[in-house]
Structures are given as structure tokens and as C-alpha cells.
Scaffold this motif. Structure first.
Motif, mmCIF file in Angstrom:
data_model
loop_
_atom_site.group_PDB
_atom_site.id
_atom_site.type_symbol
_atom_site.label_atom_id
_atom_site.label_comp_id
_atom_site.label_asym_id
_atom_site.label_seq_id
_atom_site.Cartn_x
_atom_site.Cartn_y
_atom_site.Cartn_z
ATOM 1 N N GLU A 178 1.051 -1.083 0.069
ATOM 2 C CA GLU A 178 0.110 0.440 -0.217
ATOM 3 C C GLU A 178 1.115 1.221 0.342
ATOM 4 N N PRO A 179 1.618 1.455 -0.813
ATOM 5 C CA PRO A 179 2.795 2.619 -0.971
ATOM 6 C C PRO A 179 1.290 3.365 -1.122
ATOM 7 N N LEU A 180 1.927 4.312 0.220
ATOM 8 C CA LEU A 180 1.719 6.067 0.118
ATOM 9 C C LEU A 180 2.393 7.093 -0.828
ATOM 10 N N ALA A 181 0.757 8.051 -1.377
ATOM 11 C CA ALA A 181 1.410 9.424 -1.982
ATOM 12 C C ALA A 181 2.095 10.219 -1.204
ATOM 13 N N ASP A 182 3.754 10.925 -1.542
ATOM 14 C CA ASP A 182 4.243 11.584 -0.853
ATOM 15 C C ASP A 182 5.284 12.397 -1.529
ATOM 16 N N GLY A 183 4.308 13.765 -1.679
ATOM 17 C CA GLY A 183 4.702 14.502 -2.754
ATOM 18 C C GLY A 183 5.525 14.621 -3.963
ATOM 19 N N GLY A 184 4.605 14.012 -4.538
ATOM 20 C CA GLY A 184 4.900 13.096 -6.000
ATOM 21 C C GLY A 184 5.442 12.236 -6.119
ATOM 22 N N GLN A 185 6.140 11.440 -4.978
ATOM 23 C CA GLN A 185 6.520 10.231 -4.973
ATOM 24 C C GLN A 185 5.423 8.774 -4.032
ATOM 25 N N LEU B 24 2.630 -1.080 8.315
ATOM 26 C CA LEU B 24 4.251 -1.802 7.848
ATOM 27 C C LEU B 24 4.169 -0.466 7.452
ATOM 28 N N ILE B 25 5.088 1.002 7.884
ATOM 29 C CA ILE B 25 5.261 2.124 7.250
ATOM 30 C C ILE B 25 6.778 2.302 7.244
ATOM 31 N N ARG B 26 7.255 2.637 6.073
ATOM 32 C CA ARG B 26 9.102 2.775 6.575
ATOM 33 C C ARG B 26 9.025 4.703 6.493
ATOM 34 N N ALA B 27 10.110 5.316 5.911
ATOM 35 C CA ALA B 27 10.334 6.357 5.256
ATOM 36 C C ALA B 27 11.385 6.272 4.380
ATOM 37 N N ASP B 28 11.203 5.277 3.344
ATOM 38 C CA ASP B 28 12.029 5.472 2.436
ATOM 39 C C ASP B 28 10.682 6.510 1.512
ATOM 40 N N VAL B 29 11.509 6.335 -0.114
ATOM 41 C CA VAL B 29 10.230 7.127 -0.514
ATOM 42 C C VAL B 29 11.155 6.598 -2.225
ATOM 43 N N LEU B 30 9.961 6.387 -3.684
ATOM 44 C CA LEU B 30 10.786 6.719 -4.408
ATOM 45 C C LEU B 30 9.777 6.326 -5.935
ATOM 46 N N SER B 31 10.156 7.183 -6.300
ATOM 47 C CA SER B 31 9.582 7.720 -8.258
ATOM 48 C C SER B 31 8.135 6.929 -8.457
ATOM 49 N N ASP B 32 9.095 6.128 -8.474
ATOM 50 C CA ASP B 32 7.686 4.882 -9.308
ATOM 51 C C ASP B 32 7.066 4.352 -8.495
ATOM 52 N N TYR B 33 5.487 4.248 -8.892
ATOM 53 C CA TYR B 33 4.723 3.483 -8.043
ATOM 54 C C TYR B 33 5.201 1.597 -7.920
#
Length: 94
Positions: free
Chosen positions: A34-41, A61-70
Motif C-alpha cells: 500500500e505505497p503512500l503518495a507523498d509529494g509526488g513520490q 508497515l510504514i517506512r521512511a523510504d520514498v521512491l518516484s515509481d509506484y
């Protein structure tokens, strides 16, 4: 018309959000990325579920890591969830 074909072939929802990822079974656990949208990432996140003692338990589970691709965020979410299961097992639900 492009939106119609995107929705038809799983390219996303009517509001432009990506289609939800499928739940995967791993060692008796169910992982739903369930990736969370966060500022375009997309922030790495997943729902981990398991039956413990006849009761359905869940852990978000939620991590601090963000990625640009869904899609990359979905794969990373699955990987982090598997790692958490391997390291903590049912202690995730305490």
C-alpha cells in the motif's frame, strides 16, 4: 479516451491514482503493498496480516523510504514486509 484504456488495462483509477496492488502470501502471512503518495513520490508501506491463535491480526508497515515509481514502491514494500516477517514473525502483532 486514454483514461478509458488505462482503466480497462489496469493503469489506474478514475481519479488518476495507481490501481491497488494485489495481496501476496508469504510463509502463511498475507502482504498487501500500500505505497503512500507523498509529494509526488511513494512511501514504502504495506499491510501484513496473519491468523494467530484463531484470530486475524494485522500490522501496518510504514517506512521512511520514498521512491518516484509506484511499481518500484510496490516491490520495495513487499521486500520490506518479507524482511519484517523473517525478523519478527508474530511479534509484529504485539
Amino acid at each position: 479516451m486514454a483514461g478509458f484504456f488505462s482503466n480497462l488495462f489496469g493503469g489506474g483509477n478514475k481519479d488518476g491514482r495507481p490501481a491497488p496492488a494485489e495481496t501476496v502470501e508469504y510463509n502463511g502471512y498475507h502482504i498487501t503493498p500500500e505505497p503512500l503518495a507523498d509529494g509526488g513520490q511513494f512511501r514504502i508501506a504495506a499491510l501484513i496480516e496473519c491468523d494467530v491463535g484463531g484470530e486475524r491480526k494485522s500490522h501496518q508497515l510504514i517506512r521512511a523510504d520514498v521512491l518516484s515509481d509506484y511499481d518500484a514502491a510496490v516491490e520495495a514494500s513487499l521486500s520490506k514486509a518479507r524482511q519484517a516477517i523473517d525478523q519478527q514473525g508474530t511479534a509484529l502483532f504485539d
